[in-house]
Design a protein around this motif. Structure first.
Motif, PDB file in Angstrom:
ATOM      1  N   SER A  52      -1.080 -44.402 -26.473  1.00 27.15           N
ATOM      2  CA  SER A  52      -0.995 -43.474 -27.601  1.00 27.15           C
ATOM      3  C   SER A  52      -1.700 -44.046 -28.814  1.00 27.15           C
ATOM      4  N   ILE A  53      -2.161 -43.134 -29.669  1.00 34.94           N
ATOM      5  CA  ILE A  53      -2.828 -43.519 -30.905  1.00 34.94           C
ATOM      6  C   ILE A  53      -2.373 -42.581 -32.014  1.00 34.94           C
ATOM      7  N   PHE A  54      -2.024 -43.146 -33.145  1.00 36.88           N
ATOM      8  CA  PHE A  54      -1.621 -42.382 -34.327  1.00 36.88           C
ATOM      9  C   PHE A  54      -2.769 -42.477 -35.323  1.00 36.88           C
ATOM     10  N   ILE A  55      -3.279 -41.312 -35.758  1.00 38.13           N
ATOM     11  CA  ILE A  55      -4.514 -41.267 -36.544  1.00 38.13           C
ATOM     12  C   ILE A  55      -4.257 -40.624 -37.894  1.00 38.13           C
ATOM     13  N   THR A  56      -4.505 -41.352 -38.965  1.00 34.67           N
ATOM     14  CA  THR A  56      -4.466 -40.756 -40.295  1.00 34.67           C
ATOM     15  C   THR A  56      -5.866 -40.256 -40.657  1.00 34.67           C
ATOM     16  N   GLY A  57      -5.899 -39.251 -41.516  1.00 40.83           N
ATOM     17  CA  GLY A  57      -7.187 -38.627 -41.814  1.00 40.83           C
ATOM     18  C   GLY A  57      -7.728 -37.880 -40.612  1.00 40.83           C
ATOM     19  N   ALA A  58      -6.823 -37.309 -39.798  1.00 41.86           N
ATOM     20  CA  ALA A  58      -7.213 -36.688 -38.535  1.00 41.86           C
ATOM     21  C   ALA A  58      -7.755 -35.280 -38.693  1.00 41.86           C
ATOM     22  N   ALA A  78      -8.290 -38.465 -26.806  1.00 38.40           N
ATOM     23  CA  ALA A  78      -7.611 -37.440 -26.006  1.00 38.40           C
ATOM     24  C   ALA A  78      -8.369 -37.187 -24.709  1.00 38.40           C
ATOM     25  N   ASN A  79      -9.691 -37.233 -24.776  1.00 44.57           N
ATOM     26  CA  ASN A  79     -10.507 -36.965 -23.588  1.00 44.57           C
ATOM     27  C   ASN A  79     -10.453 -38.080 -22.556  1.00 44.57           C
ATOM     28  N   VAL A  80      -9.966 -39.249 -22.943  1.00 41.82           N
ATOM     29  CA  VAL A  80      -9.785 -40.316 -21.950  1.00 41.82           C
ATOM     30  C   VAL A  80      -8.305 -40.493 -21.600  1.00 41.82           C
ATOM     31  N   GLY A  81      -7.480 -39.499 -21.966  1.00 41.73           N
ATOM     32  CA  GLY A  81      -6.118 -39.444 -21.466  1.00 41.73           C
ATOM     33  C   GLY A  81      -5.043 -40.038 -22.352  1.00 41.73           C
ATOM     34  N   TRP A  82      -5.370 -40.360 -23.611  1.00 38.63           N
ATOM     35  CA  TRP A  82      -4.362 -40.899 -24.523  1.00 38.63           C
ATOM     36  C   TRP A  82      -3.594 -39.771 -25.197  1.00 38.63           C
ATOM     37  N   PHE A  83      -2.339 -40.048 -25.534  1.00 35.15           N
ATOM     38  CA  PHE A  83      -1.573 -39.149 -26.385  1.00 35.15           C
ATOM     39  C   PHE A  83      -1.944 -39.447 -27.831  1.00 35.15           C
ATOM     40  N   VAL A  84      -2.191 -38.376 -28.598  1.00 30.61           N
ATOM     41  CA  VAL A  84      -2.752 -38.530 -29.938  1.00 30.61           C
ATOM     42  C   VAL A  84      -1.811 -37.946 -30.986  1.00 30.61           C
ATOM     43  N   GLY A  85      -1.485 -38.754 -31.983  1.00 32.66           N
ATOM     44  CA  GLY A  85      -0.751 -38.268 -33.143  1.00 32.66           C
ATOM     45  C   GLY A  85      -1.723 -37.942 -34.256  1.00 32.66           C
ATOM     46  N   LEU A  86      -1.719 -36.693 -34.693  1.00 34.43           N
ATOM     47  CA  LEU A  86      -2.642 -36.228 -35.726  1.00 34.43           C
ATOM     48  C   LEU A  86      -1.908 -36.177 -37.059  1.00 34.43           C
ATOM     49  N   ALA A  87      -2.375 -36.918 -38.046  1.00 35.53           N
ATOM     50  CA  ALA A  87      -1.695 -36.961 -39.340  1.00 35.53           C
ATOM     51  C   ALA A  87      -2.694 -36.732 -40.461  1.00 35.53           C
ATOM     52  N   ALA A  99       8.549 -41.556 -37.358  1.00 36.76           N
ATOM     53  CA  ALA A  99       9.753 -41.277 -36.571  1.00 36.76           C
ATOM     54  C   ALA A  99       9.526 -40.083 -35.648  1.00 36.76           C
ATOM     55  N   GLU A 100       8.845 -39.065 -36.145  1.00 41.75           N
ATOM     56  CA  GLU A 100       8.538 -37.896 -35.312  1.00 41.75           C
ATOM     57  C   GLU A 100       7.609 -38.275 -34.163  1.00 41.75           C
ATOM     58  N   PHE A 101       6.606 -39.076 -34.461  1.00 44.80           N
ATOM     59  CA  PHE A 101       5.675 -39.523 -33.427  1.00 44.80           C
ATOM     60  C   PHE A 101       6.408 -40.308 -32.349  1.00 44.80           C
ATOM     61  N   ALA A 102       7.340 -41.161 -32.760  1.00 40.41           N
ATOM     62  CA  ALA A 102       8.067 -42.008 -31.818  1.00 40.41           C
ATOM     63  C   ALA A 102       8.858 -41.185 -30.802  1.00 40.41           C
ATOM     64  N   GLY A 113       9.133 -44.357 -28.402  1.00 47.29           N
ATOM     65  CA  GLY A 113       9.215 -45.478 -29.327  1.00 47.29           C
ATOM     66  C   GLY A 113       8.055 -46.446 -29.272  1.00 47.29           C
ATOM     67  N   HIS A 114       6.921 -46.000 -28.734  1.00 41.51           N
ATOM     68  CA  HIS A 114       5.753 -46.858 -28.619  1.00 41.51           C
ATOM     69  C   HIS A 114       4.579 -46.315 -29.429  1.00 41.51           C
ATOM     70  N   MET A 115       3.653 -47.205 -29.779  1.00 38.75           N
ATOM     71  CA  MET A 115       2.403 -46.834 -30.417  1.00 38.75           C
ATOM     72  C   MET A 115       1.369 -47.891 -30.014  1.00 38.75           C
ATOM     73  N   THR A 116       0.412 -47.489 -29.194  1.00 37.53           N
ATOM     74  CA  THR A 116      -0.587 -48.453 -28.741  1.00 37.53           C
ATOM     75  C   THR A 116      -1.546 -48.824 -29.858  1.00 37.53           C
ATOM     76  N   VAL A 117      -1.988 -47.798 -30.597  1.00 38.57           N
ATOM     77  CA  VAL A 117      -2.943 -48.036 -31.685  1.00 38.57           C
ATOM     78  C   VAL A 117      -2.548 -47.220 -32.907  1.00 38.57           C
ATOM     79  N   LEU A 118      -2.552 -47.861 -34.055  1.00 34.22           N
ATOM     80  CA  LEU A 118      -2.537 -47.155 -35.332  1.00 34.22           C
ATOM     81  C   LEU A 118      -3.959 -47.150 -35.854  1.00 34.22           C
TER      82      LEU A 118
END
Length: 273
Positions: free
Chosen positions: A7-13, A26-35, A72-75, A80-85
């Motif tokens: 998973s990756i959480f992205i600011t300025g998304a 997303a195209n390589v199969g990661w879950f993406v948090g858009l912020a 917290a919402e992303f988690a 409860g994981h985040m591979t990349v911020l």
């Protein structure tokens, strides 16, 4: 999200570099948090991604309470994981420092530096709980050597560069890597303005002066390389790589060349990257 999915959480998304990195991962199969604070922009980014493979979070990075809520919402979506911020949100504003307003200076520092620090702190526990975690900062070629006409912006990007270096050491005991992207000029809305005294966009004016402007598609592979590689800093595009080389080996020559180019602040507008 599956337990094995990264998973990756992205600011300025909502635009620019953040949108492109969201699409790529997303195209390589990661879950993406858009912020982002721009909800219409988030809609446009979400339209590019597979359904069910992303979460959306309204986030003003200058608001620590919003950071806490968004993370917290992303988690909840990622166990409860985040591979990349991808600590990416930023704005640019140019001009001689004596002509800048107090409000412009304070806002840029609040978003480009304080907001980045707040994000790093807010995401630490999720990163610590995740194998092979990484915080990826968006610095800039302007963080390699100070840019005339962009002094405050440049200073914030030097600061972000310092965060990446410090945290790569500080967080080794927790298994968290720290990396930065240092792009030169990328074809995003940060250089799309048309000056009142010209019929050319910032991009066109840069190109007419012989300055490279790279397509935004370059940033996805660069982010992938950065988080999977061993280098703390990844210069993105030919311009940034040449600048990094010259700053290290020929700083006096570089200073003269940048003086001939003049200030670049008039091609940058206050919009997200």
């Amino acid at each position: 999200m599956s337990t094995a999915q990264k998973s990756i959480f992205i600011t300025g998304a909502a635009s620019g570099l953040g949108r492109e990195v969201a699409r790529y991962f997303a195209n390589v199969g990661w879950f993406v948090g858009l912020a982002d604070i721009d909800e219409k922009g988030l809609d446009a980014t979400a339209d590019l991604l597979p359904k069910g493979e992303y979460s959306r979070h309204k986030l003003d990075v200058t608001d620590r309470a919003q950071w806490k809520k968004a993370v917290a919402e992303f988690a909840k979506h990622t166990n409860g994981h985040m591979t990349v911020l991808f600590n990416n949100a930023g704005i640019g504003a140019g001009g001689p420092i004596q002509d800048m307003t107090d409000e412009d200076i304070d806002r840029m520092i609040a978003i480009n530096l304080t907001g980045v620090i707040s994000g790093t702190r807010a995401c630490f526990d999720l990163l610590k709980n995740t194998d092979d975690a990484c915080v990826l900062y968006t610095s800039s070629a302007a963080g390699i050597y100070g840019s005339a006409g962009l002094s405050v912006y440049s200073a914030t990007k030097f600061a972000v560069r310092g965060l990446a270096e410090a945290h790569d050491i500080e967080w080794r005991p927790y298994g968290i890597k720290s990396r930065s992207l240092m792009p030169g000029f990328i074809d995003t809305n940060i250089i799309s303005n048309v000056d009142a005294g010209s019929n050319m966009s910032g991009k066109e004016r840069l190109q007419s002066a012989g300055v490279e402007v790279s397509p935004v598609s370059i940033i996805g592979p660069a982010a992938w390389e950065a988080i999977h590689g061993e280098k703390v800093h990844t210069p993105v595009n030919k311009m940034a790589k040449q600048l990094a080389f010259s700053a290290r080996w020929f700083p006096n020559r570089l200073r003269k060349q940048l003086g001939l180019l003049g200030g670049l602040g008039d091609v940058v507008q206050t919009k997200p990257q």
